[in-house]
Design a protein around this motif. Structure first.
Motif, PDB file in Angstrom:
ATOM      1  N   GLU A 348      -8.680  12.426 -16.715  1.00 12.50           N
ATOM      2  CA  GLU A 348      -9.707  12.696 -15.707  1.00 12.50           C
ATOM      3  C   GLU A 348      -9.666  11.627 -14.628  1.00 12.50           C
ATOM      4  OE1 GLU A 348     -14.549  13.457 -15.369  1.00 12.50           O
ATOM      5  OE2 GLU A 348     -13.584  13.168 -17.322  1.00 12.50           O
ATOM      6  N   ALA A 349      -9.635  12.065 -13.384  1.00 11.32           N
ATOM      7  CA  ALA A 349      -9.604  11.132 -12.266  1.00 11.32           C
ATOM      8  C   ALA A 349     -10.991  10.544 -12.012  1.00 11.32           C
ATOM      9  CB  ALA A 349      -9.088  11.831 -11.014  1.00 11.32           C
ATOM     10  N   SER A 350     -11.018   9.339 -11.450  1.00 16.42           N
ATOM     11  CA  SER A 350     -12.265   8.608 -11.247  1.00 16.42           C
ATOM     12  C   SER A 350     -12.889   8.898  -9.894  1.00 16.42           C
ATOM     13  CB  SER A 350     -12.016   7.101 -11.371  1.00 16.42           C
ATOM     14  OG  SER A 350     -13.180   6.381 -11.055  1.00 16.42           O
ATOM     15  N   MET A 351     -14.177   9.259  -9.934  1.00 17.00           N
ATOM     16  CA  MET A 351     -14.991   9.392  -8.719  1.00 17.00           C
ATOM     17  C   MET A 351     -16.294   8.636  -8.939  1.00 17.00           C
ATOM     18  SD  MET A 351     -14.463  13.291  -7.337  1.00 17.00           S
ATOM     19  CE  MET A 351     -15.889  13.119  -6.276  1.00 17.00           C
ATOM     20  N   GLU A 352     -16.181   7.419  -9.424  1.00 15.10           N
ATOM     21  CA  GLU A 352     -17.377   6.659  -9.792  1.00 15.10           C
ATOM     22  C   GLU A 352     -18.172   6.180  -8.584  1.00 15.10           C
ATOM     23  OE1 GLU A 352     -16.161   3.652 -12.608  1.00 15.10           O
ATOM     24  OE2 GLU A 352     -14.754   5.056 -13.503  1.00 15.10           O
ATOM     25  N   ILE A 353     -17.515   6.078  -7.450  1.00 15.58           N
ATOM     26  CA  ILE A 353     -18.243   5.811  -6.211  1.00 15.58           C
ATOM     27  C   ILE A 353     -17.881   6.905  -5.209  1.00 15.58           C
ATOM     28  CG2 ILE A 353     -18.395   3.325  -6.566  1.00 15.58           C
ATOM     29  CD1 ILE A 353     -16.135   2.954  -4.617  1.00 15.58           C
ATOM     30  N   ASN A 354     -18.701   7.029  -4.197  1.00 19.24           N
ATOM     31  CA  ASN A 354     -18.519   8.068  -3.188  1.00 19.24           C
ATOM     32  C   ASN A 354     -17.125   7.967  -2.583  1.00 19.24           C
ATOM     33  OD1 ASN A 354     -18.585   9.717  -0.918  1.00 19.24           O
ATOM     34  ND2 ASN A 354     -20.708   9.225  -0.433  1.00 19.24           N
ATOM     35  N   PRO A 355     -16.262   8.981  -2.763  1.00 18.10           N
ATOM     36  CA  PRO A 355     -14.897   8.887  -2.232  1.00 18.10           C
ATOM     37  C   PRO A 355     -14.845   8.805  -0.718  1.00 18.10           C
ATOM     38  CG  PRO A 355     -15.348  11.103  -3.047  1.00 18.10           C
ATOM     39  CD  PRO A 355     -16.498  10.243  -3.479  1.00 18.10           C
ATOM     40  N   GLU A 356     -15.918   9.241  -0.054  1.00 16.17           N
ATOM     41  CA  GLU A 356     -15.968   9.136   1.407  1.00 16.17           C
ATOM     42  C   GLU A 356     -16.328   7.732   1.859  1.00 16.17           C
ATOM     43  OE1 GLU A 356     -17.350  13.407   3.061  1.00 16.17           O
ATOM     44  OE2 GLU A 356     -18.790  12.409   1.766  1.00 16.17           O
ATOM     45  N   GLU A 357     -16.847   6.903   0.960  1.00 18.44           N
ATOM     46  CA  GLU A 357     -17.253   5.551   1.319  1.00 18.44           C
ATOM     47  C   GLU A 357     -16.313   4.483   0.777  1.00 18.44           C
ATOM     48  OE1 GLU A 357     -21.241   4.980  -0.027  1.00 18.44           O
ATOM     49  OE2 GLU A 357     -22.106   6.428   1.381  1.00 18.44           O
ATOM     50  N   ALA A 358     -15.484   4.832  -0.197  1.00 22.71           N
ATOM     51  CA  ALA A 358     -14.673   3.840  -0.906  1.00 22.71           C
ATOM     52  C   ALA A 358     -13.802   3.027   0.036  1.00 22.71           C
ATOM     53  CB  ALA A 358     -13.819   4.529  -1.965  1.00 22.71           C
ATOM     54  N   ILE A 359     -13.185   3.677   0.997  1.00 21.01           N
ATOM     55  CA  ILE A 359     -12.235   2.989   1.874  1.00 21.01           C
ATOM     56  C   ILE A 359     -12.963   2.029   2.804  1.00 21.01           C
ATOM     57  CG2 ILE A 359     -10.587   3.367   3.750  1.00 21.01           C
ATOM     58  CD1 ILE A 359      -9.768   5.945   2.209  1.00 21.01           C
ATOM     59  N   ALA A 360     -14.099   2.446   3.355  1.00 24.29           N
ATOM     60  CA  ALA A 360     -14.869   1.549   4.222  1.00 24.29           C
ATOM     61  C   ALA A 360     -15.393   0.358   3.435  1.00 24.29           C
ATOM     62  CB  ALA A 360     -16.028   2.311   4.872  1.00 24.29           C
ATOM     63  N   LEU A 361     -15.830   0.602   2.189  1.00 27.30           N
ATOM     64  CA  LEU A 361     -16.326  -0.496   1.354  1.00 27.30           C
ATOM     65  C   LEU A 361     -15.215  -1.509   1.086  1.00 27.30           C
ATOM     66  CD1 LEU A 361     -18.425   1.562  -1.216  1.00 27.30           C
ATOM     67  CD2 LEU A 361     -19.343   0.026   0.540  1.00 27.30           C
ATOM     68  N   GLY A 362     -14.023  -1.011   0.783  1.00 26.59           N
ATOM     69  CA  GLY A 362     -12.909  -1.920   0.551  1.00 26.59           C
ATOM     70  C   GLY A 362     -12.542  -2.708   1.790  1.00 26.59           C
ATOM     71  N   ALA A 363     -12.598  -2.067   2.937  1.00 25.24           N
ATOM     72  CA  ALA A 363     -12.307  -2.766   4.194  1.00 25.24           C
ATOM     73  C   ALA A 363     -13.327  -3.865   4.454  1.00 25.24           C
ATOM     74  CB  ALA A 363     -12.291  -1.767   5.348  1.00 25.24           C
TER      75      ALA A 363
END
Length: 525
Positions: A348-363
């Motif tokens: 099962e793939a992980s979607m523990e945080i909003n996938p639309e926000e993950a990249i901005a959060l990492g940046a």
């Protein structure tokens, strides 16, 4: 406030992380040791439509306001500009022409204004994310967009690396776990990245091993299939080719996108476009089931497995050796995509945080770490080191075009960056030749026609020598940002020449200023 090249002085403002997306963008910052995506003042959403709309009075709307006006003014609206990044062709809109990086700069300027309103501080710098599979031309255009918007672009961060940072921090595993082999499946609005990453939580290391992708595959393609289904239904009922009407087509596309989103939660939905053929008082209204939607888009979903297959053919690992699969990008919310990924990796793939926000959060995490005033950086790095190590790879091979049209690959795909490679086997072609054009291409093809031209580097003022004599050296260097630098050397004289790549995408500071001044002002958000 940002707003063209006249920004605040270097070092005086805040640094944020920006996910510059094809259909939607997001901006995040770090507060109290935790990254946070800002919400927009007019809609309260954490994602901002990447839409630019030009008013008749000359001003510009960006974001949700622009998206709302797009139906009434499709000829004054630009969407999905990220797919045009790296192109030298201008975009014609509202009677004017703008380069893709100029349009993108307006989106960046808007999201920065939203960030400043939310944070209460001026924003000077940014870490801007790019698809891992972006070539040099697209990265260059993205950096130029940031500069036109008046930003100090601290780094271009590959989106999978950003997602890994966000997921790793969210799970509080930094310093508490051994290394994991992770796979990032990133399906955005217009691009797709497939990336194999090794994460060592103890030493805060994120090392990209291999990457593949498709810069022309994303959620908007799924929307297009619903648009086609609607227009075909309208034509069957009315014999009207409604796709020739820009305003009605914009209405259809809006309903198609909404229906796509609804089908992520529902097994069926009513698709309705009232009075779409007004001369016949015709309203399109049909039920679209999730099963039918998946049938319409089956080839698109299958196409995302091609880069996966290609990646694992090159890798020393197999899919069943992956410890964790991370999902990023808003399009992964489609259930059949989640099922496809889970089946491919047999987990099962992980979607523990909003996938639309993950990249901005990492940046935002990366922005805080590299910001000189990043007081919260240590709080985010509970591993044994006080910094984070991000190791990326060359997404596509780089080489030079030879006189017979073939490509001599100098830096190969998947080499770690920063990297440099030098070759000393080049020579002139014509008698008396005193300059050499080094035509640079990116891609895996054996001929120039099969690859993307990055630009031309020119070695000038070389003494004449017999044609074909191997007396010239070329060194390629790729920076941490994935940007290409070229050095040429005349082996006869020992003279080294830093050769700027001549391309319309490489703008001087003066050109950046001019491109910013050509843009109309933004309306207040």
């Amino acid at each position: 406030m940002c707003g063209g090249p006249q920004g605040v002085g270097m070092g005086e403002g805040y640094t944020v992380g920006i996910d510059l997306g094809t259909t939607r963008s997001a901006v995040a910052y770090v507060a109290g040791g935790d990254p946070e995506v800002i919400t927009t003042g007019n809609s309260g959403e954490s994602v901002i439509p990447s839409v630019v709309q030009f008013d008749e009075d000359g001003a510009v709307n960006v974001g949700q306001t622009a998206a709302n006006l797009a139906i009434q003014h499709p000829d004054r609206t630009v969407t999905e500009i990220k797919r045009e990044m790296g192109s030298e062709e201008p975009i014609a809109v509202a009677g004017e022409e703008y380069l893709p990086e100029q349009i993108s700069s307006l989106i960046l300027e808007h999201v920065v204004e939203e960030a400043e309103a939310s944070i209460g501080r001026d924003v000077e710098g940014a870490v801007i994310t790019v698809p891992a599979y972006f070539d040099d031309t697209k990265r260059t255009a993205t950096e130029s967009a940031g500069e036109i918007a008046g930003l100090d672009v601290k780094r271009l961060l590959p989106e999978p690396s950003a997602a890994c940072l966000a997921y790793g921090l969210h799970e509080s595993k930094l310093g508490e776990s051994e290394a994991e082999l992770a796979f990032v499946y990133d399906l955005g609005g217009g691009t797709f990245d497939a990336t194999l990453v090794e994460i060592d939580y103890e030493i805060n290391s994120v090392e990209t091993l291999h990457t593949a992708g498709d810069n022309d595959l994303g959620g908007s393609d799924w929307t297009d299939r619903i648009v086609e289904w609607i227009t075909e239904g309208i034509h069957a009922d009315t014999d009207v080719a409604v796709e020739d009407d820009p305003e009605q087509l914009a209405r259809i596309r809006q309903e198609a996108k909404s229906a796509k989103h609804r089908l992520s939660d529902l097994n069926s939905t009513e698709v309705s476009v009232p009075f779409v053929v007004p001369e016949q008082s015709y309203t399109f209204s049909e039920e679209l089931t999730r099963e039918k939607f998946e049938e319409l888009t089956a080839d698109l979903a299958a196409a995302t497995t091609d880069p996966l297959d290609d990646l694992f053919e090159r890798a020393d690992y197999t899919p069943d050796q992956v410890d964790k699969v991370l999902l990023a990008g808003g399009s992964v919310r489609m259930p059949h995509i989640q099922e496809l990924v889970s089946d491919y990796f047999e987990q099962e793939a992980s979607m523990e945080i909003n996938p639309e926000e993950a990249i901005a959060l990492g940046a935002a995490i990366q922005a805080e770490i590299i910001d000189e005033d990043g007081a919260d950086a240590a709080a985010m790095l509970p591993g044994e080191t006080d910094d984070i190590v991000l190791i990326d790879v060359v997404p596509q091979s780089l080489g030079v075009r030879l006189s017979d049209g073939s490509i001599d690959h100098i830096i190969e795909q998947d080499e770690q960056i920063p990297t440099s490679t030098r070759k000393e086997s080049y020579g002139t072609v014509e008698p008396g030749q005193t300059s050499v054009q080094i035509r640079v291409y990116q891609g895996e093809g054996d001929t120039a026609e099969e690859n993307t031209k990055i630009g031309t580097a020119v070695l000038r003022d070389i003494p004449p020598r017999p044609p074909g004599e191997p007396s010239l050296a070329v060194e390629f260097r790729i920076t941490t940002d994935g940007r290409l630098e070229v050095t040429g050397e005349d082996l006869k004289t020992g003279k080294q020449v830093e050769t700027a790549i001549e391309s319309a995408l490489h703008h001087s500071p003066e050109e950046i200023d001019d491109l910013g001044e050509q843009l109309p002002a933004l309306n207040e958000p």
